[in-house]
Structures are given as structure tokens and as C-alpha cells.
Design an enzyme around this catalytic site. Structure first.
Site, PDB file in Angstrom:
ATOM      1  N   HIS A 143      -3.951  -5.655  -6.356  1.00 43.54           N
ATOM      2  CA  HIS A 143      -2.726  -5.508  -5.491  1.00 43.54           C
ATOM      3  C   HIS A 143      -2.324  -4.182  -5.115  1.00 43.54           C
ATOM      4  O   HIS A 143      -2.072  -3.954  -4.028  1.00 43.54           O
ATOM      5  CB  HIS A 143      -1.680  -6.780  -6.172  1.00 43.54           C
ATOM      6  CG  HIS A 143      -0.339  -6.617  -5.530  1.00 43.54           C
ATOM      7  ND1 HIS A 143      -0.022  -7.588  -4.489  1.00 43.54           N
ATOM      8  CD2 HIS A 143       0.640  -5.515  -5.215  1.00 43.54           C
ATOM      9  CE1 HIS A 143       1.187  -7.286  -3.848  1.00 43.54           C
ATOM     10  NE2 HIS A 143       1.711  -6.115  -4.678  1.00 43.54           N
ATOM     11  N   GLU A 144      -2.384  -3.426  -6.367  1.00 40.28           N
ATOM     12  CA  GLU A 144      -1.838  -2.099  -6.213  1.00 40.28           C
ATOM     13  C   GLU A 144      -2.767  -1.353  -5.527  1.00 40.28           C
ATOM     14  O   GLU A 144      -2.531  -0.358  -4.634  1.00 40.28           O
ATOM     15  CB  GLU A 144      -1.573  -1.622  -7.837  1.00 40.28           C
ATOM     16  CG  GLU A 144      -0.427  -2.044  -8.339  1.00 40.28           C
ATOM     17  CD  GLU A 144       0.874  -1.977  -7.608  1.00 40.28           C
ATOM     18  OE1 GLU A 144       1.141  -0.953  -6.904  1.00 40.28           O
ATOM     19  OE2 GLU A 144       1.647  -2.831  -7.766  1.00 40.28           O
TER      20      GLU A 144
ATOM     21  N   HIS B 185      -2.441  -1.540  -1.854  1.00 41.29           N
ATOM     22  CA  HIS B 185      -1.295  -0.959  -1.234  1.00 41.29           C
ATOM     23  C   HIS B 185      -1.917   0.438  -0.730  1.00 41.29           C
ATOM     24  O   HIS B 185      -1.387   0.809   0.310  1.00 41.29           O
ATOM     25  CB  HIS B 185      -0.194  -0.869  -2.173  1.00 41.29           C
ATOM     26  CG  HIS B 185       0.944  -1.712  -2.386  1.00 41.29           C
ATOM     27  ND1 HIS B 185       1.113  -2.457  -1.108  1.00 41.29           N
ATOM     28  CD2 HIS B 185       1.160  -2.557  -3.269  1.00 41.29           C
ATOM     29  CE1 HIS B 185       1.946  -3.662  -1.674  1.00 41.29           C
ATOM     30  NE2 HIS B 185       1.889  -3.561  -2.844  1.00 41.29           N
TER      31      HIS B 185
ATOM     32  N   GLU C  40       3.432  -6.689   1.440  1.00 34.72           N
ATOM     33  CA  GLU C  40       3.172  -7.250   0.100  1.00 34.72           C
ATOM     34  C   GLU C  40       2.174  -8.458   0.088  1.00 34.72           C
ATOM     35  O   GLU C  40       1.239  -8.786  -0.719  1.00 34.72           O
ATOM     36  CB  GLU C  40       4.555  -7.984  -0.689  1.00 34.72           C
ATOM     37  CG  GLU C  40       5.570  -6.871  -1.142  1.00 34.72           C
ATOM     38  CD  GLU C  40       4.911  -6.108  -2.425  1.00 34.72           C
ATOM     39  OE1 GLU C  40       4.032  -6.669  -3.081  1.00 34.72           O
ATOM     40  OE2 GLU C  40       5.329  -4.999  -2.440  1.00 34.72           O
TER      41      GLU C  40
HETATM   42 ZN   LIG Z   1       3.177  -4.831  -4.240  1.00 31.98          ZN
END
Ligand SMILES: [Zn+2]
Length: 272
Positions: free
Chosen positions: A129-130, A133, A192
Site C-alpha cells: 500500500h505504501e 502511494h 487510499e
Molecule cells: Zn495510505
């Protein structure tokens, strides 16, 4: 001294060459990208160095090896150009259930994340997830929208929690500067969701079980009452988030199975 430094940094940002550009995110969302990636990355590098200098770094080798093992598996499974980036990760000896990403491939993981990420697959969901981003240029998109966010400052303050007052203040100031620069603004819901979708692919391609993302986010929600995480600052409602993850299994389970068949079976050993 600190204030002067902050002012210099802000002046630097004001002086950034503004490039007008429309871009498309990896999932096909149209993005407004106004900042120079190079400038943002330089600022992020400075910010990251400041955080490493002001927040306690993890010294337990087993914990470092475990988190680095998961991150390495994911980075190795990325496509170019992201597989060629110089990723850098810092593991902070901080109890907050949190992690963050900065332009240029700087990833920060707080020890407290292991309270929610209870096995290598769940940790891979966080790190994927990071990384997403970063690869989806979310910080640039966010910074391009500009405004300083008070909510963001609160999140940063909570993120650090307790600890040594002096050190916390310095780190808080560092984070506040990062937010003023747009580097550490909380991400939007759309971002997100997108990081969830992309991150799930990354973890699956690396051989981590994408189904483990569901208990991860459930654990994260359970921990939320104790220490709000980056993930929860602007998070989609947990039910919607989990529905979306499950909806991606038809895409990500085949990726996971292919990785297994190819012999990509990570075995990152969690510390005792
Ligand atoms: Zn996030």
C-alpha cells in the site's frame, strides 16, 4: 535554528518551478500533477533525513530483518521503472500503528504496525500500500492541490504519541514542515482506495497472499481507537474498503498463484 530552517524550506517550495500537467494514475484516474517530481523528491529526502535524526530508529536486528525481508520481496516484484528506483526504508522504534511513504521511494514503518500486521502477508499488504502511494505519485497530486491541512498536523502529532517530550517535539516540527510542503499531507479517499488496489497486486506478485489484506484492515480498525493510523485518517469506510479488496481477488489471486508456481514463496520470519 529550527524555525529558520523551516522558513528556508518553505521559501524553497514557493520557488519551485510549476509545471502544469495532467496525468493518469495506474488505475486510470486522471490526476493533476503541478509540482516537479525532482524538487519534491529532494525535499522529501531532506525531510526523511530529519525524521531519521529526530525519531528513535529500530535497533532490534530480528525486527529489521523481518520488515526488510517483506519490503525486498515486494520491490523485487515491481515493474520498471519502479523496480530500478532507489527505495529506502526506515523502521522507527515507535509504538504508533503507522507507516508512511514519501516521493522518491522513502518508506517509513513504525514498530507499532506489527500490532495490526500479524504475519508476513499482512505486513506485505501495508508495505505494498505504501509503495503504491509512491508509484502512483500521490504526494505530488496532493501537493498540487496545495492547501495546508490542520487535520494533517493532528495526525502527525498523534502518530508520534508519548515518548521523550523534546524528541517528540522536534519530530513533530519535522512532520509539520513536511505537511506544509505537501509531502506528508494525508491522502484522499480516492488515493487510499487506489493504493489498496495497486498494493494488493504488488503483494500478490511477490508471492504474498492477498486474502490476508482483509484481516489486516480489520486489525487496523481495531487498533484505530488506540492510535489513529495514516490509513485511517481519510480511509474509506472499513466495510467499503474490505468489499473493494475482496472484489480484487479475481485479479490478484491468479497473480498470487502464478508467483507460487514460479517458486516465489517468501518466508520472512517474524521476531519472537
Ligand atoms: Zn495510505
Amino acid at each position: 535554528m529550527l524555525m529558520i530552517r523551516l522558513r528556508n524550506l518553505i521559501a524553497l517550495v514557493a520557488g519551485l518551478v510549476v509545471l502544469t500537467a495532467c496525468a493518469t494514475s495506474p488505475t486510470g484516474r486522471s490526476q493533476v500533477i503541478l509540482k516537479s517530481d525532482d524538487e519534491l523528491e529532494a525535499l522529501a529526502a531532506k525531510q526523511f533525513a530529519e525524521m531519521k535524526a529526530s525519531m528513535p530508529l529500530m535497533t532490534d536486528q530480528a525486527t529489521i530483518d523481518y520488515i526488510a525481508c517483506v519490503a525486498n520481496h515486494i520491490v523485487l516484484a515491481l515493474d520498471e521503472p519502479h523496480s530500478q528506483m532507489e527505495w529506502e526504508m526506515a523502521i522507527f522504534d515507535v509504538d504508533a500503528v503507522n507507516a508512511f511513504a514519501m516521493p522518491g521511494g522513502k518508506i517509513g514503518v513504525m514498530k507499532g504496525i506489527l500490532k495490526a500486521a500479524r504475519n508476513q502477508h499482512q505486513l506485505a499488504a501495508v508495505i505494498g500500500h505504501e509503495i503504491a502511494h509512491v508509484t502512483a505519485r500521490h504526494s505530488n497530486e496532493r501537493a498540487s492541490r496545495g492547501s495546508f491541512s490542520e487535520v494533517g498536523v493532528q495526525v502527525a502529532a498523534v502518530l508520534l504519541g508519548g515518548g521523550n517530550q523534546g524528541a517528540t517535539y522536534t519530530a513533530y516540527e519535522a512532520l509539520k514542515a513536511g505537511e506544509a510542503l505537501g509531502i506528508m499531507l494525508p491522502f484522499s479517499r480516492a488515493q487510499e482506495s487506489e493504493a489498496d488496489v495497486i498494493g494488493l497486486k504488488y503483494m500478490a506478485k511477490a508471492g504474498f497472499d492477498p486474502r490476508q489484506s482483509v484481516p489486516l484492515w480489520q486489525n487496523m480498525n481495531a487498533e484505530a481507537g488506540k492510535a489513529p493510523a495514516e490509513f485511517l485518517s481519510t480511509h474509506p469506510s472499513s466495510e467499503r474498503r474490505i468489499d473493494q479488496l475482496v472484489g480484487q481477488f479475481s485479479v490478484t489471486l491468479p497473480l498470487y498463484n502464478d508467483a507460487q508456481t514460479a517458486g516465489d514463496v517468501p518466508n520472512c520470519i517474524a521476531p519472537e
